[in-house]
Design a protein around this motif. Structure first.
Motif, PDB file in Angstrom:
ATOM      1  N   ASP A 156       0.841  -1.324  -0.025  1.00  0.00           N
ATOM      2  CA  ASP A 156       0.053   0.021  -0.034  1.00  0.00           C
ATOM      3  C   ASP A 156       0.893   1.033  -0.115  1.00  0.00           C
ATOM      4  OD1 ASP A 156      -1.961   2.229   0.865  1.00  0.00           O
ATOM      5  OD2 ASP A 156      -3.339   0.467   0.899  1.00  0.00           O
ATOM      6  N   PHE A 160       2.418   0.382  -6.429  1.00  0.00           N
ATOM      7  CA  PHE A 160       2.437  -0.154  -7.428  1.00  0.00           C
ATOM      8  C   PHE A 160       2.763   0.455  -8.634  1.00  0.00           C
ATOM      9  CE2 PHE A 160      -0.166  -1.783 -11.034  1.00  0.00           C
ATOM     10  CZ  PHE A 160       0.434  -3.151 -11.029  1.00  0.00           C
ATOM     11  N   GLU A 213     -13.865  -1.074  -4.511  1.00  0.00           N
ATOM     12  CA  GLU A 213     -14.300  -0.333  -5.278  1.00  0.00           C
ATOM     13  C   GLU A 213     -13.258  -0.561  -6.655  1.00  0.00           C
ATOM     14  OE1 GLU A 213     -14.513   3.635  -3.587  1.00  0.00           O
ATOM     15  OE2 GLU A 213     -15.022   4.621  -5.573  1.00  0.00           O
TER      16      GLU A 213
HETATM   17  C1  LIG Z   1     -15.359  11.444   0.156  1.00  0.00           C
HETATM   18  C2  LIG Z   1     -15.705   9.901   0.262  1.00  0.00           C
HETATM   19  C3  LIG Z   1     -16.563   9.497   1.181  1.00  0.00           C
HETATM   20  C4  LIG Z   1     -16.992   8.385   1.596  1.00  0.00           C
HETATM   21  N1  LIG Z   1     -17.624   7.913   2.586  1.00  0.00           N
HETATM   22  C5  LIG Z   1     -17.914   6.734   2.850  1.00  0.00           C
HETATM   23  C6  LIG Z   1     -18.741   6.298   3.940  1.00  0.00           C
HETATM   24  O1  LIG Z   1     -19.031   7.276   4.940  1.00  0.00           O
HETATM   25  N2  LIG Z   1     -19.151   5.084   4.213  1.00  0.00           N
HETATM   26  C7  LIG Z   1     -18.834   4.040   3.400  1.00  0.00           C
HETATM   27  O2  LIG Z   1     -19.144   3.192   3.505  1.00  0.00           O
HETATM   28  N3  LIG Z   1     -18.043   4.562   2.178  1.00  0.00           N
HETATM   29  C8  LIG Z   1     -17.513   5.850   1.981  1.00  0.00           C
HETATM   30  N4  LIG Z   1     -16.992   5.991   0.839  1.00  0.00           N
HETATM   31  C9  LIG Z   1     -16.507   4.944  -0.096  1.00  0.00           C
HETATM   32  C10 LIG Z   1     -15.301   4.092   0.491  1.00  0.00           C
HETATM   33  O3  LIG Z   1     -14.351   5.023   1.129  1.00  0.00           O
HETATM   34  C11 LIG Z   1     -14.850   3.115  -0.382  1.00  0.00           C
HETATM   35  O4  LIG Z   1     -15.824   2.802  -1.197  1.00  0.00           O
HETATM   36  C12 LIG Z   1     -13.806   2.062   0.135  1.00  0.00           C
HETATM   37  O5  LIG Z   1     -12.926   2.550   0.958  1.00  0.00           O
HETATM   38  C13 LIG Z   1     -13.455   1.099  -0.861  1.00  0.00           C
HETATM   39  O6  LIG Z   1     -12.566   0.186  -0.286  1.00  0.00           O
HETATM   40  P1  LIG Z   1     -11.449  -0.347  -1.060  1.00  0.00           P
HETATM   41  O7  LIG Z   1     -10.719  -1.290   0.025  1.00  0.00           O
HETATM   42  O8  LIG Z   1     -11.894  -0.988  -2.200  1.00  0.00           O
HETATM   43  O9  LIG Z   1     -10.686   0.767  -1.526  1.00  0.00           O
HETATM   44  P2  LIG Z   1      -9.858   1.952  -0.722  1.00  0.00           P
HETATM   45  O10 LIG Z   1     -10.269   2.024   0.635  1.00  0.00           O
HETATM   46  O11 LIG Z   1      -9.899   3.077  -1.352  1.00  0.00           O
HETATM   47  O12 LIG Z   1      -8.400   1.330  -0.383  1.00  0.00           O
HETATM   48  C14 LIG Z   1      -7.488   1.276  -1.452  1.00  0.00           C
HETATM   49  C15 LIG Z   1      -5.989   1.348  -1.421  1.00  0.00           C
HETATM   50  O13 LIG Z   1      -5.292   0.921  -2.346  1.00  0.00           O
HETATM   51  C16 LIG Z   1      -4.151   1.935  -2.113  1.00  0.00           C
HETATM   52  N5  LIG Z   1      -3.475   2.092  -3.319  1.00  0.00           N
HETATM   53  C17 LIG Z   1      -4.181   2.649  -4.318  1.00  0.00           C
HETATM   54  N6  LIG Z   1      -3.501   3.033  -5.554  1.00  0.00           N
HETATM   55  C18 LIG Z   1      -2.275   2.151  -5.045  1.00  0.00           C
HETATM   56  C19 LIG Z   1      -0.976   2.035  -5.760  1.00  0.00           C
HETATM   57  N7  LIG Z   1      -0.759   2.596  -7.129  1.00  0.00           N
HETATM   58  N8  LIG Z   1       0.107   1.263  -5.057  1.00  0.00           N
HETATM   59  C20 LIG Z   1      -0.087   1.044  -3.853  1.00  0.00           C
HETATM   60  N9  LIG Z   1      -1.283   0.997  -3.038  1.00  0.00           N
HETATM   61  C21 LIG Z   1      -2.369   1.789  -3.681  1.00  0.00           C
HETATM   62  C22 LIG Z   1      -4.671   3.183  -1.341  1.00  0.00           C
HETATM   63  O14 LIG Z   1      -3.413   3.882  -0.595  1.00  0.00           O
HETATM   64  C23 LIG Z   1      -5.635   2.756  -0.420  1.00  0.00           C
HETATM   65  O15 LIG Z   1      -5.275   2.183   0.865  1.00  0.00           O
HETATM   66  C24 LIG Z   1     -16.712   7.318   0.621  1.00  0.00           C
HETATM   67  C25 LIG Z   1     -15.726   7.588  -0.450  1.00  0.00           C
HETATM   68  C26 LIG Z   1     -15.321   8.994  -0.749  1.00  0.00           C
HETATM   69  C27 LIG Z   1     -14.330   9.195  -1.707  1.00  0.00           C
END
Ligand SMILES: Cc1cc2nc3c(=O)[nH]c(=O)nc-3n(C[C@H](O)[C@H](O)[C@H](O)COP(=O)(O)OP(=O)(O)OC[C@H]3O[C@@H](n4cnc5c(N)ncnc54)[C@H](O)[C@@H]3O)c2cc1C
Length: 357
Positions: A32, A125, A277
């Motif tokens: 990450d 990455f 996501e």
């Molecule tokens: C402003 C906002 C408010 C939100 N509020 C809510 C809420 O209140 N409740 C809710 O349920 N959802 C909310 N969401 C949606 C929620 O945050 C996401 O859908 C959720 O975090 C997705 O989880 P994930 O693990 O798929 O991705 P993420 O949580 O986005 O995790 C992705 C990870 O990948 C890492 N990463 C990305 N690119 C790279 C790379 N090239 N190399 C290494 N690491 C990388 C990032 O650092 C991150 O840690 C909100 C979204 C936003 C933008």
């Protein structure tokens, strides 16, 4: 060159849940770019940090309960809906848990401390090249690039997934919104969530969330619009309702996806797989994505644990209800986002809270 069975890119709720549930037969590297092994300091994950009922249900299903130190005051159960299109206000009961999102992610990560998993933070990455039996992955840490070999890549890298962009170029791309969030001192002791519907700003919505001594104001605006100008305009409109959004103390921004059909969900192939996501899993009506991230991460891990050879079809099968769920949310779309239908619902006071102060 170090060799792994699986490289997980991203350790948000999707990556952390996947890694926690995957059995220990696989040699895993989870990377990450966030410095998740250092103190939170000024890091802010761009999120409202509201754990919605679906996420609570998922946690319950995993046998997990939230540690108290990640909770943030106030824990409140009302959302006030400001409808600027119809000039109406209504309040509704909602059952969210208010958390510090950065601490929530770190807690989920702390649950996947097993011998077979190596974690590398502040690690980006950069890209991957296909070989006959896997991928050579380029990573960057502290300005140094290095390569590792893996048989499989799991893209858990969120809305702007580089894994998807680089390795799955033919896949459908869900509509992208830009979400700016700013933090302000909570001078008026706001103790409810606020959702703002305003077609002049966005066909999605904006929000105000109390978070400890702060309030967060955020908006989700289509990426090809003048995002900064519209975000600013929404703040000015809110000022007329008594919100003091003049002096932000922190600011963050990121993409947010809005899937509208099955085609917008990409699960990947047998050697590059997407969860959370990155795969397009997020509610198109509320932008709630934590539950989808945890559930899809778990579903992929369960498919791999059951059958390494045929996991792709199992993952597709396991995630059918999650994909259908997004379509179900789309059925709610006109009731929330069509101003005329919303006006009728508001006028009829369907499901509204009678707030007595
Ligand atoms: C402003 C906002 C408010 C939100 N509020 C809510 C809420 O209140 N409740 C809710 O349920 N959802 C909310 N969401 C949606 C929620 O945050 C996401 O859908 C959720 O975090 C997705 O989880 P994930 O693990 O798929 O991705 P993420 O949580 O986005 O995790 C992705 C990870 O990948 C890492 N990463 C990305 N690119 C790279 C790379 N090239 N190399 C290494 N690491 C990388 C990032 O650092 C991150 O840690 C909100 C979204 C936003 C933008």
């Amino acid at each position: 060159m170090d060799r792994y069975d699986i490289i997980v890119v991203g350790s948000g709720p999707a990556g952390a849940t996947f890694t926690r549930i995957l059995n220990e037969n696989n040699r895993v590297l989870m990377v990450d770019r966030r410095p998740l092994d250092k103190k939170p300091l000024n890091v802010i994950k761009n999120c409202g940090g509201l754990i919605a009922p679906d996420a609570q249900k998922a946690l319950a299903g995993f046998g997990l309960s939230l540690p108290v130190d990640i909770l943030v005051t106030p824990q409140t159960f009302a959302v006030e809906t400001l409808d600027f299109d119809n000039n109406m206000i209504r309040s509704y009961q909602r059952h969210y848990v208010n958390v510090d999102r950065e601490l929530f992610d770190r807690w989920l990560l702390s649950l996947c401390d097993t011998q077979n998993v190596q974690k590398s933070f502040s690690t980006h990455f950069i890209g991957a090249k296909k070989t006959k039996d896997g991928y050579i992955v380029t990573l960057k840490k502290e300005n140094k690039r290095y390569e590792v070999f893996t048989s499989m890549i799991v893209g858990a890298d969120g809305a702007n997934s580089k894994v998807k962009k680089d390795l799955m170029q033919k896949e459908n791309k869900p509509e992208k919104y830009v979400s700016i969030q700013e933090w302000f001192e909570n001078k008026t002791e706001l103790n409810r969530y606020v959702a703002i519907f305003d077609n002049e700003i966005s066909d999605f919505y904006s929000w105000v969330i109390p978070k400890g001594q702060y309030i967060i104001f955020g908006s989700a605006i289509k990426e090809n619009e003048n995002v900064h100008k519209l975000h600013q305009l929404q703040k000015e409109k809110l000022a007329r309702y008594g919100y003091d959004l003049s002096a932000p103390v922190k600011r963050s921004g990121s993409y947010i996806l809005r899937p509208k059909s099955f085609k917008d969900i990409s699960l990947g192939t047998k050697d590059v797989v997407l969860i959370g996501e990155a795969a397009g899993f997020i509610s198109p009506t509320s932008a709630e994505g934590i539950s989808y991230a945890m559930i899809s991460g778990a579903q992929l891990a369960q498919a791999l644990n059951k059958d390494m050879q045929n996991f792709a079809s199992l993952y597709r099968k396991n995630s059918t209800s999650l994909r259908c769920n997004i379509i179900k949310k789309m059925l709610k779309y006109p009731f929330m986002y069509n101003r005329f239908i919303r006006k009728i619902i508001f006028k009829a006071n369907i499901g509204t809270l009678d707030i007595k102060t």
